[in-house]
Scaffold this motif. Structure first.
Motif, mmCIF file in Angstrom:
data_model
loop_
_atom_site.group_PDB
_atom_site.id
_atom_site.type_symbol
_atom_site.label_atom_id
_atom_site.label_comp_id
_atom_site.label_asym_id
_atom_site.label_seq_id
_atom_site.Cartn_x
_atom_site.Cartn_y
_atom_site.Cartn_z
ATOM 1 N N LEU A 182 0.079 15.670 1.670
ATOM 2 C CA LEU A 182 0.239 15.021 0.641
ATOM 3 C C LEU A 182 -0.824 14.791 -0.377
ATOM 4 O O LEU A 182 -2.436 14.922 0.400
ATOM 5 C CB LEU A 182 0.169 13.426 1.303
ATOM 6 N N VAL A 183 -0.816 14.794 -1.555
ATOM 7 C CA VAL A 183 -1.914 14.977 -2.709
ATOM 8 C C VAL A 183 -1.668 13.337 -3.447
ATOM 9 O O VAL A 183 -0.693 12.994 -3.880
ATOM 10 C CB VAL A 183 -1.571 16.094 -3.533
ATOM 11 N N GLY A 184 -2.733 13.027 -3.799
ATOM 12 C CA GLY A 184 -2.652 11.592 -4.664
ATOM 13 C C GLY A 184 -4.203 11.296 -4.643
ATOM 14 O O GLY A 184 -5.116 11.650 -4.045
ATOM 15 N N GLU A 185 -4.243 10.380 -5.664
ATOM 16 C CA GLU A 185 -5.497 9.857 -5.940
ATOM 17 C C GLU A 185 -6.082 8.874 -5.021
ATOM 18 O O GLU A 185 -5.419 8.397 -4.135
ATOM 19 C CB GLU A 185 -5.518 9.054 -7.556
ATOM 20 N N SER A 186 -7.372 8.571 -4.895
ATOM 21 C CA SER A 186 -7.844 7.659 -4.111
ATOM 22 C C SER A 186 -7.362 6.319 -4.192
ATOM 23 O O SER A 186 -7.018 5.693 -5.310
ATOM 24 C CB SER A 186 -9.367 7.560 -4.326
ATOM 25 N N GLY A 187 -7.007 5.697 -3.029
ATOM 26 C CA GLY A 187 -6.213 4.342 -3.127
ATOM 27 C C GLY A 187 -4.789 4.774 -3.314
ATOM 28 O O GLY A 187 -4.135 3.573 -3.213
ATOM 29 N N SER A 188 -4.191 5.697 -3.027
ATOM 30 C CA SER A 188 -2.673 5.883 -3.317
ATOM 31 C C SER A 188 -1.762 5.703 -1.924
ATOM 32 O O SER A 188 -0.772 5.485 -1.961
ATOM 33 C CB SER A 188 -2.295 7.126 -4.120
ATOM 34 N N GLY A 189 -2.635 5.378 -0.767
ATOM 35 C CA GLY A 189 -1.916 5.024 0.322
ATOM 36 C C GLY A 189 -1.644 6.420 1.266
ATOM 37 O O GLY A 189 -1.074 6.191 2.197
ATOM 38 N N LYS A 190 -2.484 7.489 0.996
ATOM 39 C CA LYS A 190 -2.372 8.553 2.097
ATOM 40 C C LYS A 190 -2.614 8.258 3.196
ATOM 41 O O LYS A 190 -2.026 8.593 4.524
ATOM 42 C CB LYS A 190 -2.972 9.634 1.383
ATOM 43 N N SER A 191 -3.832 7.846 3.515
ATOM 44 C CA SER A 191 -4.466 7.333 4.887
ATOM 45 C C SER A 191 -3.784 6.397 5.505
ATOM 46 O O SER A 191 -3.253 6.512 6.784
ATOM 47 C CB SER A 191 -5.986 6.921 4.710
ATOM 48 N N THR A 192 -3.232 5.394 4.757
ATOM 49 C CA THR A 192 -2.347 4.328 5.201
ATOM 50 C C THR A 192 -0.935 4.642 5.829
ATOM 51 O O THR A 192 -0.691 4.438 6.756
ATOM 52 C CB THR A 192 -2.079 3.226 4.038
ATOM 53 N N LEU A 193 -0.358 5.528 5.087
ATOM 54 C CA LEU A 193 0.731 6.467 5.369
ATOM 55 C C LEU A 193 0.443 7.082 6.794
ATOM 56 O O LEU A 193 1.230 6.920 7.724
ATOM 57 C CB LEU A 193 1.105 7.406 4.476
ATOM 58 N N GLY A 194 -0.569 7.885 7.121
ATOM 59 C CA GLY A 194 -1.050 8.456 8.097
ATOM 60 C C GLY A 194 -1.013 7.515 9.312
ATOM 61 O O GLY A 194 -0.754 7.786 10.600
ATOM 62 N N ARG A 195 -1.747 6.623 9.229
ATOM 63 C CA ARG A 195 -2.103 5.598 10.202
ATOM 64 C C ARG A 195 -0.594 4.906 10.679
ATOM 65 O O ARG A 195 -0.785 4.672 11.735
ATOM 66 C CB ARG A 195 -3.060 4.575 9.919
ATOM 67 N N ALA A 196 0.079 4.606 9.621
ATOM 68 C CA ALA A 196 1.404 3.763 10.001
ATOM 69 C C ALA A 196 2.286 4.891 10.920
ATOM 70 O O ALA A 196 2.912 4.525 11.678
ATOM 71 C CB ALA A 196 2.013 3.339 8.739
ATOM 72 N N LEU A 197 2.274 6.249 10.272
ATOM 73 C CA LEU A 197 3.015 7.189 11.038
ATOM 74 C C LEU A 197 2.738 7.184 12.587
ATOM 75 O O LEU A 197 3.497 7.101 13.455
ATOM 76 C CB LEU A 197 2.630 8.525 10.414
ATOM 77 N N ILE A 198 1.420 7.120 13.003
ATOM 78 C CA ILE A 198 1.117 7.076 14.428
ATOM 79 C C ILE A 198 0.838 5.921 15.029
ATOM 80 O O ILE A 198 0.397 5.829 16.077
ATOM 81 C CB ILE A 198 -0.159 7.898 14.501
ATOM 82 N N ARG A 199 1.349 4.669 14.329
ATOM 83 C CA ARG A 199 1.609 3.377 14.672
ATOM 84 C C ARG A 199 -0.028 2.778 14.816
ATOM 85 O O ARG A 199 -0.234 1.925 15.920
ATOM 86 C CB ARG A 199 2.299 3.296 16.124
ATOM 87 N N LEU A 200 -1.225 3.173 14.278
ATOM 88 C CA LEU A 200 -2.391 2.586 14.267
ATOM 89 C C LEU A 200 -2.499 1.448 13.405
ATOM 90 O O LEU A 200 -3.082 0.440 13.546
ATOM 91 C CB LEU A 200 -3.438 3.591 14.012
ATOM 92 N N ILE A 201 -1.377 1.116 12.622
ATOM 93 C CA ILE A 201 -1.143 -0.016 11.424
ATOM 94 C C ILE A 201 0.359 -0.141 11.588
ATOM 95 O O ILE A 201 1.050 0.820 11.723
ATOM 96 C CB ILE A 201 -1.864 0.077 10.352
ATOM 97 N N ALA A 242 0.817 -1.048 0.048
ATOM 98 C CA ALA A 242 0.097 -0.083 0.121
ATOM 99 C C ALA A 242 0.911 1.068 0.041
ATOM 100 O O ALA A 242 0.394 2.476 -0.614
ATOM 101 C CB ALA A 242 -0.973 0.123 1.224
ATOM 102 N N VAL A 243 1.931 1.201 0.655
ATOM 103 C CA VAL A 243 2.822 2.361 0.609
ATOM 104 C C VAL A 243 4.330 1.828 0.354
ATOM 105 O O VAL A 243 4.593 0.636 1.310
ATOM 106 C CB VAL A 243 2.890 3.177 2.056
ATOM 107 N N ARG A 244 5.172 2.403 -0.326
ATOM 108 C CA ARG A 244 6.501 1.664 -0.642
ATOM 109 C C ARG A 244 7.421 3.100 -0.635
ATOM 110 O O ARG A 244 7.620 4.014 -1.315
ATOM 111 C CB ARG A 244 6.462 1.617 -1.996
ATOM 112 N N GLY A 245 8.523 2.881 0.519
ATOM 113 C CA GLY A 245 9.573 3.435 0.615
ATOM 114 C C GLY A 245 9.479 4.850 0.832
ATOM 115 O O GLY A 245 10.260 5.758 0.183
ATOM 116 N N VAL A 246 8.589 5.478 1.598
ATOM 117 C CA VAL A 246 8.547 6.677 1.649
ATOM 118 C C VAL A 246 9.462 7.491 2.940
ATOM 119 O O VAL A 246 9.621 6.898 3.802
ATOM 120 C CB VAL A 246 6.834 7.113 2.086
ATOM 121 N N SER A 247 9.976 8.672 2.217
ATOM 122 C CA SER A 247 10.767 9.334 3.378
ATOM 123 C C SER A 247 10.565 10.728 3.360
ATOM 124 O O SER A 247 10.362 11.433 2.206
ATOM 125 C CB SER A 247 12.497 9.103 2.975
#
Length: 182
Positions: free
Chosen positions: A40-59, A24-29
């Motif tokens: 962060l701007v991107g189309e639906s399904g590009s991983g923006k929400s997943t990135l945010g949740r991973a950042l705060i350790r919800l996933i 879902a998210v690949r190698g973001v720094s």
């Protein structure tokens, strides 16, 4: 140079197992300095929400990922070790899940109570102030979530995140449900 408040290095998130594995998210720094905002701007399904949740350790992010908050590595921390940091890093969700059995004021009170903020007589004015800050009225504290419009629910979700007095906020499309006047 200012030490970044948040540093993300090689963040990746995968879901599924074996051949069904989806990245879902690949190698973001990136780094975020104190007082800085990053959009962060991107189309639906590009991983923006997943990135945010991973950042705060919800996933959970994949191995090799690094998430640092104020110089402290978060990836290796247990949930118990993360608990004290939860107040410092909050999230405004795209679709806030509000407890239908709680009044708005009780939801905000719960955040204040959980984090030991504004005890006793200081709590009611703080709740009223949070509601006003997001464009709601103090009397809205006595309403249940089903009595709010979608935009009002979103504002209540924003107030809930602000109630913890965080140092960093991840906002996942926080304006998507708000009307144009806001």
């Amino acid at each position: 140079m200012t030490t970044p408040m948040v540093r993300i290095e090689n963040l990746s998130v995968e879901f599924g197992r074996g051949a069904q594995r989806v990245r879902a998210v690949r190698g973001v720094s990136f780094d975020i300095a104190p007082g800085e905002a990053l959009g962060l701007v991107g189309e639906s399904g590009s991983g923006k929400s997943t990135l945010g949740r991973a950042l705060i350790r919800l996933i959970q992010a994949s191995d090799g990922s690094s998430v640092q908050f104020e110089g402290r590595e978060l990836m290796g921390l247990s949930q118990a070790q993360m608990r004290p940091l939860r107040r410092q890093v909050q999230m405004v969700f795209q679709d806030p899940s509000l407890n239908p059995r709680q009044r708005a004021g009780d939801m905000l009170d719960e955040v204040l109570s959980t984090h030991g903020l504004h005890t006793g007589a200081a709590r009611a004015p703080r709740i009223a102030g949070l509601l006003q800050l997001v464009g709601l009225k103090p009397e809205h504290a006595s309403r249940y979530s089903h009595e709010f419009s979608g935009g009002q629910k979103q504002r209540l979700g924003i107030a809930r995140a602000l109630a913890a007095e965080p140092r960093f906020i991840v906002a996942d499309e926080p304006l998507s449900a708000l009307d144009m006047s806001i």
